[in-house]
Design a protein around this motif. Structure first.
Motif, PDB file in Angstrom:
ATOM      1  N   LEU A   1       2.763  -7.823  -2.699  1.00 56.29           N
ATOM      2  CA  LEU A   1       1.482  -8.461  -2.358  1.00 56.29           C
ATOM      3  C   LEU A   1       1.418  -8.823  -0.871  1.00 56.29           C
TER       4      LEU A   1
ATOM      5  N   LEU B   1      -0.103  -1.952  -9.657  1.00 56.98           N
ATOM      6  CA  LEU B   1      -0.802  -2.243  -8.410  1.00 56.98           C
ATOM      7  C   LEU B   1      -1.097  -0.958  -7.631  1.00 56.98           C
TER       8      LEU B   1
ATOM      9  N   TYR C   1      -3.989   0.683  -9.282  1.00 61.09           N
ATOM     10  CA  TYR C   1      -5.192  -0.081  -8.934  1.00 61.09           C
ATOM     11  C   TYR C   1      -5.652   0.259  -7.514  1.00 61.09           C
TER      12      TYR C   1
END
Length: 181
Positions: free
Chosen positions: A29, A71, A74
């Motif tokens: 992240l 992720l 995505y």
């Protein structure tokens, strides 16, 4: 980045699980945030094959790696349709990495040596990296095992391993009653 799993889930507390999650979840992240306004050629994460098939004591590690994989998928749905974010579910490397660097108890060294024989070489790792960057898939797992080898290793005896004693349990062992138990 990441920390190797080393104990059964029931013996892990929140702090321990967060320590396992941090490099994979928080680290990914942070990288995404740092590069959110950059026009990157590609974004690549090093996941682990544990996300595809975990092992004893790896549920937290498997979840952290599965987060990375999700992720990446995505990110690719948020782009113009091209795939420029990639995840490789790396298997054990027989020349570098966790399996080489981590200290293991003497009673597990023989098992690690046998496991490393099935790890990927540095050369195979380079080939996998090139395939993912030149391919049309966002995710690639490096699983160098032949099915026959996996089946012959399943019982541990055919590998010449010493079988481990059953640990003390609060509940007595109950033998399976039917084939699927």
């Amino acid at each position: 980045a990441g920390l190797p799993p080393d104990q059964a889930m029931y013996s892990k507390d929140k702090d321990y699980v967060e320590k396992i999650f941090a490099p994979k979840v928080a680290g990914t992240l942070i990288l995404m945030d740092l590069f959110k306004n950059e026009n990157l050629d590609f974004f690549f994460v090093c996941s682990a094959v544990a996300a595809v098939h975990g092992a004893f004591g790896e549920s937290d590690y498997a979840a952290a790696n599965a987060f990375q994989d999700s992720l990446i998928h995505y990110r690719n749905t948020r782009s113009d349709g091209s795939i420029n974010s990639f995840s490789v579910n790396w298997s054990l490397w027989r020349e570098v990495g966790f399996a080489i660097d981590i200290e293991v108890p003497d009673n597990m060294k023989k098992d690690r040596e046998l496991t490393l024989r099935y790890g990927i070489s540095n050369h195979e790792g380079i080939i996998a990296f090139e395939k993912i960057l030149n391919g049309a898939h966002a995710q690639l797992a490096t699983i160098p095992y032949e099915r026959l080898e996996l089946e012959s290793c399943a019982d541990g005896v055919s590998r010449g391993m010493d079988l481990h004693e059953r640990p003390e349990q609060a509940v007595p062992y109950m033998a399976p009653r039917i084939d699927i138990e």
